[in-house]
Scaffold this motif. Structure first.
Motif, mmCIF file in Angstrom:
data_model
loop_
_atom_site.group_PDB
_atom_site.id
_atom_site.type_symbol
_atom_site.label_atom_id
_atom_site.label_comp_id
_atom_site.label_asym_id
_atom_site.label_seq_id
_atom_site.Cartn_x
_atom_site.Cartn_y
_atom_site.Cartn_z
ATOM 1 N N GLY A 123 27.382 45.559 25.548
ATOM 2 C CA GLY A 123 27.790 44.296 26.151
ATOM 3 C C GLY A 123 28.899 44.353 27.180
ATOM 4 N N HIS A 124 29.451 45.540 27.460
ATOM 5 C CA HIS A 124 30.464 45.660 28.520
ATOM 6 C C HIS A 124 29.798 45.434 29.873
ATOM 7 C CE1 HIS A 124 33.592 47.334 25.909
ATOM 8 N NE2 HIS A 124 32.653 48.101 25.364
ATOM 9 N N HIS A 125 30.510 44.754 30.774
ATOM 10 C CA HIS A 125 30.009 44.551 32.128
ATOM 11 C C HIS A 125 30.628 45.589 33.060
ATOM 12 C CE1 HIS A 125 28.512 40.138 31.816
ATOM 13 N NE2 HIS A 125 28.092 40.896 30.825
ATOM 14 N N TRP A 126 29.777 46.198 33.868
ATOM 15 C CA TRP A 126 30.178 47.192 34.853
ATOM 16 C C TRP A 126 29.739 46.698 36.227
ATOM 17 C CZ3 TRP A 126 32.226 52.057 33.349
ATOM 18 C CH2 TRP A 126 32.250 52.284 31.970
ATOM 19 N N MET A 127 30.658 46.695 37.195
ATOM 20 C CA MET A 127 30.327 46.372 38.577
ATOM 21 C C MET A 127 30.415 47.665 39.370
ATOM 22 S SD MET A 127 32.263 43.891 41.321
ATOM 23 C CE MET A 127 31.880 42.404 40.412
ATOM 24 N N PHE A 128 29.330 48.031 40.022
ATOM 25 C CA PHE A 128 29.328 49.200 40.894
ATOM 26 C C PHE A 128 29.336 48.684 42.322
ATOM 27 C CE2 PHE A 128 27.780 50.768 36.890
ATOM 28 C CZ PHE A 128 28.499 51.948 36.759
ATOM 29 N N SER A 129 30.202 49.267 43.153
ATOM 30 C CA SER A 129 30.465 48.698 44.460
ATOM 31 C C SER A 129 30.706 49.772 45.508
ATOM 32 C CB SER A 129 31.705 47.793 44.365
ATOM 33 O OG SER A 129 31.922 47.097 45.560
ATOM 34 N N LYS A 130 30.524 49.357 46.746
ATOM 35 C CA LYS A 130 30.849 50.200 47.902
ATOM 36 C C LYS A 130 31.458 49.303 48.969
ATOM 37 C CE LYS A 130 29.053 53.054 51.544
ATOM 38 N NZ LYS A 130 28.252 54.198 51.807
ATOM 39 N N HIS A 131 32.571 49.766 49.550
ATOM 40 C CA HIS A 131 33.144 49.049 50.691
ATOM 41 C C HIS A 131 32.173 49.206 51.868
ATOM 42 C CE1 HIS A 131 36.816 48.821 48.447
ATOM 43 N NE2 HIS A 131 37.271 50.016 48.754
ATOM 44 N N VAL A 132 31.772 48.103 52.477
ATOM 45 C CA VAL A 132 30.895 48.185 53.649
ATOM 46 C C VAL A 132 31.543 47.606 54.904
ATOM 47 C CG1 VAL A 132 28.722 48.328 52.380
ATOM 48 C CG2 VAL A 132 29.647 46.076 52.960
ATOM 49 N N ARG A 133 32.576 46.795 54.723
ATOM 50 C CA ARG A 133 33.312 46.240 55.858
ATOM 51 C C ARG A 133 34.777 46.088 55.469
ATOM 52 N NH1 ARG A 133 32.216 40.983 56.512
ATOM 53 N NH2 ARG A 133 31.091 40.837 54.559
ATOM 54 N N ASP A 134 35.661 46.236 56.429
ATOM 55 C CA ASP A 134 37.077 45.955 56.207
ATOM 56 C C ASP A 134 37.299 44.491 56.540
ATOM 57 O OD1 ASP A 134 39.812 46.030 55.838
ATOM 58 O OD2 ASP A 134 40.203 46.812 57.851
ATOM 59 N N VAL A 135 37.630 43.707 55.518
ATOM 60 C CA VAL A 135 37.806 42.269 55.689
ATOM 61 C C VAL A 135 39.184 41.883 55.176
ATOM 62 C CG1 VAL A 135 36.902 39.994 55.091
ATOM 63 C CG2 VAL A 135 35.332 41.924 55.321
ATOM 64 N N SER A 136 39.966 41.239 55.996
ATOM 65 C CA SER A 136 41.256 40.733 55.542
ATOM 66 C C SER A 136 40.998 39.575 54.584
ATOM 67 C CB SER A 136 42.085 40.259 56.731
ATOM 68 O OG SER A 136 43.293 39.682 56.277
ATOM 69 N N PRO A 137 41.731 39.482 53.483
ATOM 70 C CA PRO A 137 41.495 38.398 52.525
ATOM 71 C C PRO A 137 41.543 37.002 53.139
ATOM 72 C CG PRO A 137 42.955 40.034 51.564
ATOM 73 C CD PRO A 137 42.771 40.400 53.015
ATOM 74 N N ASP A 138 42.410 36.789 54.126
ATOM 75 C CA ASP A 138 42.485 35.456 54.728
ATOM 76 C C ASP A 138 41.236 35.095 55.533
ATOM 77 O OD1 ASP A 138 43.103 37.308 56.712
ATOM 78 O OD2 ASP A 138 44.765 36.139 57.546
ATOM 79 N N GLU A 139 40.411 36.086 55.900
ATOM 80 C CA GLU A 139 39.175 35.813 56.638
ATOM 81 C C GLU A 139 38.137 35.083 55.789
ATOM 82 O OE1 GLU A 139 37.538 39.135 58.911
ATOM 83 O OE2 GLU A 139 39.549 40.012 58.966
ATOM 84 N N TRP A 140 38.185 35.237 54.467
ATOM 85 C CA TRP A 140 37.218 34.568 53.607
ATOM 86 C C TRP A 140 37.837 33.468 52.743
ATOM 87 C CZ3 TRP A 140 38.163 35.477 48.416
ATOM 88 C CH2 TRP A 140 38.874 36.629 48.101
ATOM 89 N N GLY A 141 39.118 33.127 53.030
ATOM 90 C CA GLY A 141 39.716 31.983 52.368
ATOM 91 C C GLY A 141 40.804 32.268 51.358
ATOM 92 N N ALA A 142 41.110 33.540 51.088
ATOM 93 C CA ALA A 142 42.186 33.841 50.154
ATOM 94 C C ALA A 142 43.534 33.629 50.836
ATOM 95 C CB ALA A 142 42.077 35.286 49.670
ATOM 96 N N VAL A 143 44.550 33.353 50.059
ATOM 97 C CA VAL A 143 45.893 33.191 50.563
ATOM 98 C C VAL A 143 46.674 34.453 50.214
ATOM 99 C CG1 VAL A 143 48.018 31.817 50.443
ATOM 100 C CG2 VAL A 143 45.777 30.693 50.262
ATOM 101 N N ILE A 144 47.165 35.128 51.237
ATOM 102 C CA ILE A 144 47.894 36.375 51.055
ATOM 103 C C ILE A 144 49.315 36.059 50.602
ATOM 104 C CG2 ILE A 144 48.732 38.467 52.168
ATOM 105 C CD1 ILE A 144 46.297 38.251 54.051
ATOM 106 N N ALA A 145 49.696 36.590 49.427
ATOM 107 C CA ALA A 145 51.007 36.308 48.854
ATOM 108 C C ALA A 145 52.094 37.198 49.424
ATOM 109 C CB ALA A 145 50.958 36.468 47.334
ATOM 110 N N SER A 146 51.749 38.422 49.796
ATOM 111 C CA SER A 146 52.738 39.333 50.349
ATOM 112 C C SER A 146 52.053 40.292 51.309
ATOM 113 C CB SER A 146 53.441 40.116 49.237
ATOM 114 O OG SER A 146 52.550 41.060 48.691
ATOM 115 N N SER A 147 52.832 40.962 52.091
ATOM 116 C CA SER A 147 52.267 41.925 53.035
ATOM 117 C C SER A 147 52.524 43.348 52.564
ATOM 118 C CB SER A 147 52.854 41.700 54.421
ATOM 119 O OG SER A 147 54.255 41.851 54.363
ATOM 120 N N SER A 148 52.457 43.564 51.251
ATOM 121 C CA SER A 148 52.775 44.875 50.702
ATOM 122 C C SER A 148 51.674 45.902 50.880
ATOM 123 C CB SER A 148 53.101 44.742 49.198
ATOM 124 O OG SER A 148 51.978 44.257 48.497
ATOM 125 N N MET A 149 50.532 45.537 51.361
ATOM 126 C CA MET A 149 49.435 46.507 51.531
ATOM 127 C C MET A 149 49.531 47.193 52.861
ATOM 128 S SD MET A 149 46.078 44.959 49.723
ATOM 129 C CE MET A 149 45.139 46.432 50.012
#
Length: 149
Positions: A123-149
């Motif tokens: 019953g454990h859930h596993w998400m397998f993923s691959k980065h396909v595009r570099d997207v800034s979080p604010d481009e899809w609606g997230a609010v960036i709390a800090s610029s530590s990245m």
């Protein structure tokens, strides 16, 4: 590998609890392609845990106990592990051919990931993923709390 600011891939070592470590270890290696690095037993000889990896993603399997319970006993999953793989399409086909329960089909997200979600035999859930595009979080609606990245 593409770097994606919306989904950083950092190093953690999750400990996942199973009622039957041996069966789960065999299933995870056959279905997802994990490779066992080592295993350890309790004094009575019962398999207590195993460390496995898929490329650079490492996971510790452990026997469940009263304070760390498998979703098989809970009746629901409480988390999803996200594992990054280079050839997401091949991994998805391998998982489907193994007969695994696909919870979310392979798709591309607005935040730059190509991923799918699968439920393992306990019953454990596993998400397998691959980065396909570099997207800034604010481009899809997230609010960036800090610029530590």
């Amino acid at each position: 590998m593409v770097n994606n600011r919306s989904v950083p891939a950092n190093i953690v070592l999750p400990h996942i609890y199973y009622d039957n470590v041996e069966t789960s270890l065999n299933w995870l290696t056959a279905t997802f392609g994990f490779r066992e690095y080592y295993r350890f037993e309790q004094p009575d000889g019962q398999l207590h845990g195993a460390l496995l990896h898929l490329d650079s993603a490492w996971v510790m399997l452990k026997n469940s106990n009263p304070s760390q319970i498998s979703p098989a006993k809970l009746g629901y999953s409480t988390q999803t592990l996200m594992i990054f793989v280079e050839d997401i399409d091949l991994h998805y086909e391998r998982t489907k051919l193994a007969g695994a329960n696909i919870v979310e089909a392979l798709n591309e997200t607005e935040y730059g990931e190509r991923h799918y979600v699968v439920q393992d035999i306990e019953g454990h859930h596993w998400m397998f993923s691959k980065h396909v595009r570099d997207v800034s979080p604010d481009e899809w609606g997230a609010v960036i709390a800090s610029s530590s990245m």
